[in-house]
Scaffold this motif. Structure first.
Motif, PDB file in Angstrom:
ATOM      1  N   ILE A 281       2.861   6.489  -1.045  1.00  0.00           N
ATOM      2  CA  ILE A 281       1.546   6.306  -1.656  1.00  0.00           C
ATOM      3  C   ILE A 281       0.527   5.914  -0.595  1.00  0.00           C
ATOM      4  O   ILE A 281       0.725   4.959   0.160  1.00  0.00           O
ATOM      5  N   TYR A 282      -0.581   6.658  -0.568  1.00  0.00           N
ATOM      6  CA  TYR A 282      -1.633   6.419   0.421  1.00  0.00           C
ATOM      7  C   TYR A 282      -2.952   6.097  -0.279  1.00  0.00           C
ATOM      8  O   TYR A 282      -3.359   6.799  -1.198  1.00  0.00           O
ATOM      9  N   GLY A 283      -3.579   5.012   0.195  1.00  0.00           N
ATOM     10  CA  GLY A 283      -4.897   4.630  -0.281  1.00  0.00           C
ATOM     11  C   GLY A 283      -5.910   4.695   0.846  1.00  0.00           C
ATOM     12  O   GLY A 283      -6.515   5.726   1.104  1.00  0.00           O
ATOM     13  N   SER A 284      -6.054   3.576   1.564  1.00  0.00           N
ATOM     14  CA  SER A 284      -7.054   3.511   2.633  1.00  0.00           C
ATOM     15  C   SER A 284      -6.596   4.183   3.918  1.00  0.00           C
ATOM     16  O   SER A 284      -7.410   4.407   4.814  1.00  0.00           O
ATOM     17  N   SER A 285      -5.303   4.485   4.038  1.00  0.00           N
ATOM     18  CA  SER A 285      -4.793   5.088   5.277  1.00  0.00           C
ATOM     19  C   SER A 285      -4.705   6.598   5.140  1.00  0.00           C
ATOM     20  O   SER A 285      -4.868   7.160   4.052  1.00  0.00           O
ATOM     21  N   ASP A 286      -4.421   7.257   6.254  1.00  0.00           N
ATOM     22  CA  ASP A 286      -4.496   8.716   6.331  1.00  0.00           C
ATOM     23  C   ASP A 286      -3.102   9.315   6.469  1.00  0.00           C
ATOM     24  O   ASP A 286      -2.431   9.094   7.478  1.00  0.00           O
ATOM     25  N   PRO A 287      -2.647  10.093   5.482  1.00  0.00           N
ATOM     26  CA  PRO A 287      -1.327  10.717   5.605  1.00  0.00           C
ATOM     27  C   PRO A 287      -1.265  11.754   6.723  1.00  0.00           C
ATOM     28  O   PRO A 287      -0.171  12.157   7.126  1.00  0.00           O
ATOM     29  N   GLY A 288      -2.409  12.162   7.225  1.00  0.00           N
ATOM     30  CA  GLY A 288      -2.408  13.065   8.369  1.00  0.00           C
ATOM     31  C   GLY A 288      -2.181  12.355   9.693  1.00  0.00           C
ATOM     32  O   GLY A 288      -1.912  12.998  10.711  1.00  0.00           O
ATOM     33  N   PHE A 289      -2.250  11.030   9.697  1.00  0.00           N
ATOM     34  CA  PHE A 289      -2.096  10.236  10.916  1.00  0.00           C
ATOM     35  C   PHE A 289      -0.685   9.668  11.040  1.00  0.00           C
ATOM     36  O   PHE A 289      -0.058   9.752  12.094  1.00  0.00           O
ATOM     37  N   THR A 290      -0.174   9.102   9.952  1.00  0.00           N
ATOM     38  CA  THR A 290       1.179   8.510   9.973  1.00  0.00           C
ATOM     39  C   THR A 290       1.956   8.946   8.736  1.00  0.00           C
ATOM     40  O   THR A 290       2.334   8.110   7.906  1.00  0.00           O
ATOM     41  N   PRO A 291       2.219  10.243   8.585  1.00  0.00           N
ATOM     42  CA  PRO A 291       2.922  10.692   7.382  1.00  0.00           C
ATOM     43  C   PRO A 291       4.421  10.460   7.484  1.00  0.00           C
ATOM     44  O   PRO A 291       4.976  10.356   8.583  1.00  0.00           O
ATOM     45  N   PRO A 292       5.105  10.393   6.335  1.00  0.00           N
ATOM     46  CA  PRO A 292       6.566  10.475   6.373  1.00  0.00           C
ATOM     47  C   PRO A 292       6.938  11.910   6.739  1.00  0.00           C
ATOM     48  O   PRO A 292       6.338  12.861   6.228  1.00  0.00           O
ATOM     49  N   LEU A 293       7.910  12.078   7.619  1.00  0.00           N
ATOM     50  CA  LEU A 293       8.167  13.398   8.193  1.00  0.00           C
ATOM     51  C   LEU A 293       9.395  14.097   7.630  1.00  0.00           C
ATOM     52  O   LEU A 293       9.688  15.223   8.030  1.00  0.00           O
ATOM     53  N   SER A 294      10.102  13.481   6.725  1.00  0.00           N
ATOM     54  CA  SER A 294      11.320  14.117   6.225  1.00  0.00           C
ATOM     55  C   SER A 294      10.985  15.145   5.149  1.00  0.00           C
ATOM     56  O   SER A 294       9.982  15.012   4.432  1.00  0.00           O
ATOM     57  N   PRO A 295      11.842  16.167   4.994  1.00  0.00           N
ATOM     58  CA  PRO A 295      11.614  17.165   3.935  1.00  0.00           C
ATOM     59  C   PRO A 295      11.835  16.607   2.539  1.00  0.00           C
ATOM     60  O   PRO A 295      11.457  17.244   1.553  1.00  0.00           O
ATOM     61  N   THR A 296      12.422  15.426   2.435  1.00  0.00           N
ATOM     62  CA  THR A 296      12.644  14.810   1.127  1.00  0.00           C
ATOM     63  C   THR A 296      11.563  13.784   0.799  1.00  0.00           C
ATOM     64  O   THR A 296      11.796  12.855   0.025  1.00  0.00           O
ATOM     65  N   SER A 297      10.402  13.934   1.403  1.00  0.00           N
ATOM     66  CA  SER A 297       9.283  13.027   1.152  1.00  0.00           C
ATOM     67  C   SER A 297       8.136  13.786   0.494  1.00  0.00           C
ATOM     68  O   SER A 297       7.922  14.970   0.766  1.00  0.00           O
ATOM     69  N   ARG A 298       7.398  13.100  -0.339  1.00  0.00           N
ATOM     70  CA  ARG A 298       6.178  13.630  -0.931  1.00  0.00           C
ATOM     71  C   ARG A 298       5.073  12.586  -0.803  1.00  0.00           C
ATOM     72  O   ARG A 298       5.261  11.430  -1.184  1.00  0.00           O
ATOM     73  N   VAL A 299       3.936  13.009  -0.273  1.00  0.00           N
ATOM     74  CA  VAL A 299       2.770  12.136  -0.186  1.00  0.00           C
ATOM     75  C   VAL A 299       2.033  12.174  -1.519  1.00  0.00           C
ATOM     76  O   VAL A 299       1.837  13.245  -2.105  1.00  0.00           O
ATOM     77  N   VAL A 300       1.624  11.003  -2.002  1.00  0.00           N
ATOM     78  CA  VAL A 300       0.864  10.910  -3.248  1.00  0.00           C
ATOM     79  C   VAL A 300      -0.442  10.179  -2.941  1.00  0.00           C
ATOM     80  O   VAL A 300      -0.422   9.022  -2.505  1.00  0.00           O
ATOM     81  N   SER A 301      -1.570  10.845  -3.127  1.00  0.00           N
ATOM     82  CA  SER A 301      -2.869  10.224  -2.878  1.00  0.00           C
ATOM     83  C   SER A 301      -3.910  10.864  -3.778  1.00  0.00           C
ATOM     84  O   SER A 301      -3.719  11.975  -4.289  1.00  0.00           O
TER      85      SER A 301
END
Length: 352
Positions: A281-301
């Motif tokens: 879960i991303y709020g004030s931070s940027d998933p393009g800067f420090t994303p989870p890198l595994s294929p079993t991850s999903r970014v929610v923002s």
């Protein structure tokens, strides 16, 4: 430049998530220099994390805390390390982080320019933030020649745990793994603008607890109050582990999770490196800067116009980037990773 190094020292970061991402650089170095031994100079608290990094021979620990110069301690350590390494790579951008490799007279010392480090580094790199937008890309680029193409290919960070350590953690904390385990990580050291509301975490926990899952709520001692609130809202299926585990135990226990829901935090990166199904879960931070890198991850923002703002507190005063991100959205993203999330019945959006 010169012969291939056989002994490499990485000066590691002082944050859990960044330290996890440093393992990508380890993979690149081993691939580039077969047979090389890679050690990580790390804060003492992170030694157990480094020990779970494939490809690292050992952690060289330093107890000087975050933000403290600790000059005498660094000088003493440098004397002990003199002659032990061919090359050093300094991942943090601070002056103090470059002192040990310089004082130890390590022949090659790479790092990005910053805090007047010209004399401490003899393989200085100028950081192009546009070509290397992600933290992990910046780490990996230090292990490549200066003229390498950017952005580089980045292997996903990996952590490995041993069954005996996992069992010890379960025994010491009196935990039962008879059911599917959901791990919730409601903390984030940076500030409230990175923390999804406790009631949203609890709603996800209530849904899965209703399907027979066990819920472990994890974090540091500073997260205990929030974690306790989450557990009380979920009910008896939830266990508050915030502040009760060491970092080593946290890593080992996260390896057992069938699903993890986490703010953008160090434990999020741990879960990704363990390849656990993860809603990040991303709020004030940027998933393009420090994303989870595994294929079993999903970014929610939410992707609002005002985010990412990178602030500790919401400058608009509403925190809509997190408050309006509903538990259903998180459950839907988990369902993409776990098709039988509802105890055998595929979960479809809008069915909850």
């Amino acid at each position: 430049m010169g012969l291939s190094p056989s002994r490499i020292l990485l000066v590691g970061p002082s944050w859990v998530g960044d330290m996890v991402m440093a393992q990508s650089l380890v993979q690149v170095l081993i691939r580039r220099f077969p047979g090389a031994e890679v050690d990580v100079l790390a804060p003492a608290w992170s030694a157990a994390l480094v020990a779970r990094m494939p490809g690292v021979r050992r952690a060289v620990t330093i107890s000087a805390g975050h933000g403290r110069l600790g000059l005498w301690e660094r000088l003493t350590l440098a004397r002990r390390l003199h002659g032990s390494y061919d090359q050093a790579m300094v991942l943090p951008n601070s002056l103090k982080s470059a002192l040990v490799p310089f004082l130890a007279r390590i022949p090659r010392r790479a790092g990005y320019l910053g805090e007047c480090r010209y004399g401490l580094l003899n393989d200085p790199r100028k950081l192009d933030k546009h070509r290397l937008p992600m933290t992990v890309q910046r780490f990996v680029a230090l292990g490549l020649p200066k003229d390498a193409s950017h952005p580089p290919d980045v292997p996903a960070p990996r952590l490995e745990v041993h069954a005996a350590n996992v069992q010890n953690a379960l025994t010491e904390l009196n935990l039962d793994v008879g059911r599917d385990i959901l791990i919730l990580c409601p903390g984030a050291e940076y500030g409230p603008a990175k923390r999804w509301p406790a009631e949203h975490f609890a709603e996800v926990g209530r849904v899965l607890a209703g399907w027979g899952w066990k819920v472990w709520v994890m974090g540091s001692a500073r997260d205990d109050e929030t974690a306790q609130t989450v557990c009380e809202l979920i009910g008896p299926a939830a266990v508050n582990l915030a502040g009760r585990t060491s970092l080593a135990q946290a890593v080992d226990l996260i390896s057992l999770a069938r699903a993890v829901v986490s703010n953008d935090s160090g434990l999020m990166h741990v879960a990704a490196a363990l390849n656990r199904p993860l809603a990040a879960i991303y709020g004030s931070s940027d998933p393009g800067f420090t994303p989870p890198l595994s294929p079993t991850s999903r970014v929610v923002s939410m992707g609002l116009k005002c985010s990412p703002c990178f602030q500790r507190q919401c400058p608009e005063g509403h925190l809509n980037c997190l408050r309006k991100l509903t538990p259903d959205r998180v459950l839907d993203r988990l369902a993409e990773l776990i098709p039988d999330l509802d105890t055998g019945r595929p979960v479809k959006a809008g069915e909850r």
